[in-house]
Design an enzyme around this catalytic site. Sequence first.
Site, PDB file in Angstrom:
ATOM      1  N   SER A 161       0.844  -1.191   0.000  1.00 47.69           N
ATOM      2  CA  SER A 161       0.000   0.000   0.000  1.00 47.69           C
ATOM      3  C   SER A 161       0.889   1.255   0.000  1.00 47.69           C
ATOM      4  O   SER A 161       1.723   1.393  -0.884  1.00 47.69           O
ATOM      5  CB  SER A 161      -0.944  -0.065   1.207  1.00 47.69           C
ATOM      6  OG  SER A 161      -1.949   0.885   1.080  1.00 47.69           O
ATOM      7  N   ASP A 182      -8.390  -5.387  -5.985  1.00 43.01           N
ATOM      8  CA  ASP A 182      -7.948  -4.194  -5.283  1.00 43.01           C
ATOM      9  C   ASP A 182      -8.536  -2.972  -5.983  1.00 43.01           C
ATOM     10  O   ASP A 182      -7.975  -2.465  -6.943  1.00 43.01           O
ATOM     11  CB  ASP A 182      -6.424  -4.107  -5.255  1.00 43.01           C
ATOM     12  CG  ASP A 182      -5.962  -2.942  -4.406  1.00 43.01           C
ATOM     13  OD1 ASP A 182      -6.832  -2.232  -3.855  1.00 43.01           O
ATOM     14  OD2 ASP A 182      -4.746  -2.740  -4.283  1.00 43.01           O
ATOM     15  N   HIS A 222      -6.893  -5.586  -1.548  1.00 44.55           N
ATOM     16  CA  HIS A 222      -5.686  -4.808  -1.213  1.00 44.55           C
ATOM     17  C   HIS A 222      -4.696  -5.633  -0.378  1.00 44.55           C
ATOM     18  O   HIS A 222      -3.497  -5.426  -0.453  1.00 44.55           O
ATOM     19  CB  HIS A 222      -6.129  -3.551  -0.459  1.00 44.55           C
ATOM     20  CG  HIS A 222      -5.174  -2.406  -0.511  1.00 44.55           C
ATOM     21  ND1 HIS A 222      -4.611  -1.937  -1.674  1.00 44.55           N
ATOM     22  CD2 HIS A 222      -4.683  -1.617   0.476  1.00 44.55           C
ATOM     23  CE1 HIS A 222      -3.811  -0.907  -1.391  1.00 44.55           C
ATOM     24  NE2 HIS A 222      -3.843  -0.697  -0.090  1.00 44.55           N
TER      25      HIS A 222
END
Length: 732
Positions: free
Chosen positions: A583, A664, A696
């Site tokens: 991320s 995602d 994600h």
Amino acid sequence: MARYLSIAAALAATGAFAITPEQMLSAPRRSTATPNSSGEIALFSVSEYSFENQTRSAAWQLLNLQTGEITDSGLSASDVKEAVWLPGTDTGIIYINGTNEETPGGVTIWIGDIRSPSESKLVASLGAPFSGLRVANTSSGDLHFLVNSLAYPNGTAYPNGTAYPNGTAYNPESVPEPRYSGRLYENIYPRHWDHWLTKERYAVFGGALLANSSYGLANTALRNLLQGIEFNVTRPESPVQPFGGSTDYDISPDGNVFAFLNKATHLNKAEFTASYIYLGPFDGSEIAAPFNGPDSEASAGGHKGASGSPTFSPDGFKLAYTQLDGDYYESDRSKLYVVDISTDSGKVGVSSWKPLAPEWDRSVGSIHWAPDSESIFVSAEDYAITRAFNIPVSAEETFVPERLTNVTSVSDFSVLPDSSLLVSASSVWTSRDFYVLKADGTQNVLFSSLDLDEALAGLGSHTYEEFFYTGSLGSELHSLVVKPSNFVKNKTYPLAYIIHGGPQGSNGNVWSTGWNFQVWADQGYIVVAPNPTGSTGFGQYLTDAIQGNWGSYPYEDIVLGWEYVKENLSYVDTENGIVAGASYGGYMTNWIQGHDLGDEFKAIVTHDGISNTLGAYSSEELWFLRHDFNGTIYDEGATYEKFNPINHIANWSTPQFVVHNSLDYRLPESNGLALFNILQSKGIPSRFLNFPDESHGVLNVENLLFWHTEIFNWINHYSGVGGKLDNVPIGE
Ligand SMILES: *[C@@H]1O[C@H](CO)[C@@H](O)[C@H](O)[C@H]1NC(C)=O
Ligand SMILES: *[C@@H]1O[C@H](CO)[C@@H](O)[C@H](O)[C@H]1NC(C)=O
Ligand SMILES: *[C@@H]1O[C@H](CO)[C@@H](O)[C@H](O)[C@H]1NC(C)=O
Ligand SMILES: *[C@@H]1O[C@H](CO)[C@@H](O)[C@H](O)[C@H]1NC(C)=O
Ligand SMILES: *[C@@H]1O[C@H](CO)[C@@H](O)[C@H](O)[C@H]1NC(C)=O
Ligand SMILES: *[C@@H]1O[C@H](CO)[C@@H](O)[C@H](O)[C@H]1NC(C)=O
Ligand SMILES: *[C@@H]1O[C@H](CO)[C@@H](O)[C@H](O)[C@H]1NC(C)=O
Ligand SMILES: *[C@@H]1O[C@H](CO)[C@@H](O)[C@H](O)[C@H]1NC(C)=O
Ligand SMILES: *[C@@H]1O[C@H](CO)[C@@H](O)[C@H](O)[C@H]1NC(C)=O
Ligand SMILES: *[C@@H]1O[C@H](CO)[C@@H](O)[C@H](O)[C@H]1NC(C)=O
Ligand SMILES: *[C@@H]1O[C@H](CO)[C@@H](O)[C@H](O)[C@H]1NC(C)=O
Ligand SMILES: *[C@@H]1O[C@H](CO)[C@@H](O)[C@H](O)[C@H]1NC(C)=O
């Protein structure tokens, strides 16, 4: 603060034990534990995965809070999705059974006794997959409960024209196949996190089980508590998606008043985080209304952001909750508030709105009232662990609560009748500890996964250290260090430098099945996990300083941390190190690839991270970019450009492993594909790993094992600790 501190005696481990990804992933996972009302026993769930049989087994277990003895509860974990103690009884339980024989796709509610769970009785058959049970026992003995489910919007009809009652719960198994698959949108937010939005929204429903008819359900349909709320921009929805659950709502102890969280109905939900607490009478005589919305005292005081955890006091007279100030920021300080509830002449109202300890520089997480309703126990992140604190209702603005817990991270806790706490905790070296913390500070450790779980045998705090160093803004920054289990003093180990996501997040002393620092260290690394600018738990200043600075202060902090390690930790081999992150941590690895620090690593691992800040606008929660890049892409394009990793392609040269998942929707996979395409066409050794069924993060255990295996092969090869690249990726 000492520049270097070790929280555990630096014992060198004796055996050659090391925890593998497979051991970590198959080890038991335990939920937090909930005590019965006298605080004698607690219920929790445990599940473990067998790679051999590709099956997960689960159980509901009981923890004896005096002896620590654990026994099986006899409740079937395959049937019972969630269970709570029945208020007002000694050993009564009420639970949701995931099977409904009358209505496929529905669930059933059962009442029983923990001493003889097989004699439980079915009391309600619900026609949709409700979850998040909260129950109150009323003075008449009737039970009032809340649950949540997706619900149809008003005016929905079957294709043949037959109408559903407005706002009824949605059961996907009873929906006829649509004739086409097109999805048409005219509002922002076509999709969120891992799914495309449909017409249905989540709603909290209320129901009553009548004492005079063996707890039979009062009406066949539960009441949608969101019905009747007016809106002009965003349709009411509770729990707030994508992570909201039963802590987004509460029912008063007497069962007469409910509270839930709902996003601001006059703001669009992709660009704003604001949400308010709605209250209403359980009997439906009034429509639920917010008390901290636009025209409230809270709003007038500048507190306009996301609310959280509405929680009634045990005496029913007060409600505590959290709220952030900014209406489009999700990492503002989460402050604690309390209001008085009145139900004079049947009308639900609030008075005496009050912030508690608003100057305390920490963000309040969960809320648990003390039995006397005079103080509130909260959890808050503080120096890389989550701790419990106590705040009296009489607290002044400048009140700073004391730390009640230390060493491990509090996952959650319950308050026992004598105001001691039953804490469920974890750390880098234990997946679950249960202990009772007495009011005098003494701890009675009841259980540690270290003692029971074979996979964890040999782990301990001796591999864990932390250090502080001076960051780019002049403040002391914190970093974790995790050594291999079989660490020996006269050896050096390559650095595994792990950057956390967020960026408003932290590398903490917690157990994780995604980024488990001990598992990484046991491949033969020293894990160093810094908390640079943007990190949470060290004061709001450090968190906020990242705004408009994604590639500046945090990058400089990460360079300074790396230099600190090189100069001070003699057992770390920085010549053969690797850097990894997911991320925001993935963004940062891409930024590092294009900057000088990238040359210091043998390999990079990037999981679902931004490679192109302009492409990142295909995200969903647009408030995030708007806040962090100091404005929208059309107003503040220069900031997006300034910190765009793709503008530094010329400097890319370090081998890079790219993970990007198809579900995602926070950061679409095109970002990872662009990164991989560029690496490949530049001839830089690289691999691309995609999970079509993951979002994600990675959740499926078999996927997680593949994720670990391939990433470790890659880094171990380039760092020289011995990985093999002889597996055959999908080729030309
Ligand atoms: C796998 O299944 C076999 C046969 O049922 C059983 O004997 C074995 O204990 C199982 N293994 C695990 C790890 O659960
Ligand atoms: C609910 O409370 C009433 C009154 O306090 C009590 O008599 C009753 O036993 C309780 N019932 C249950 C199921 O908890
Ligand atoms: C709590 O559980 C214990 C053990 O089953 C039981 O003896 C006790 O009565 C329960 N107490 C209350 C008040 O719920
Ligand atoms: C769950 O419901 C099914 C179907 O009614 C039933 O057969 C089963 O015994 C129930 N299990 C429990 C633990 O209530
Ligand atoms: C249901 O909602 C539709 C559309 O808003 C409205 O026309 C209809 O009157 C509602 N039905 C009832 C029973 O209120
Ligand atoms: C319309 O379709 C629904 C769902 O298939 C069915 O339950 C209902 O009976 C149908 N109504 C009519 C009038 O055919
Ligand atoms: C049970 O109580 C409800 C109200 O709580 C009442 O409406 C109903 O008539 C009662 N039924 C019986 C059989 O007493
Ligand atoms: C939906 O219908 C219910 C009654 O069925 C009504 O109370 C509510 O106001 C309606 N909501 C909207 C947004 O039309
Ligand atoms: C929605 O209502 C609010 C007042 O509650 C008002 O300020 C706002 O302008 C309205 N927005 C739209 C799009 O009508
Ligand atoms: C911190 O932990 C140690 C044990 O490791 C304990 O002796 C001490 O009292 C704890 N301090 C606090 C504030 O909990
Ligand atoms: C490290 O120390 C151990 C004993 O303490 C010794 O057996 C080993 O040879 C040493 N290794 C190196 C590389 O010096
Ligand atoms: C831009 O960032 C600065 C520094 O963090 C902040 O003071 C300012 O309010 C931000 N502006 C916008 C439009 O977000």
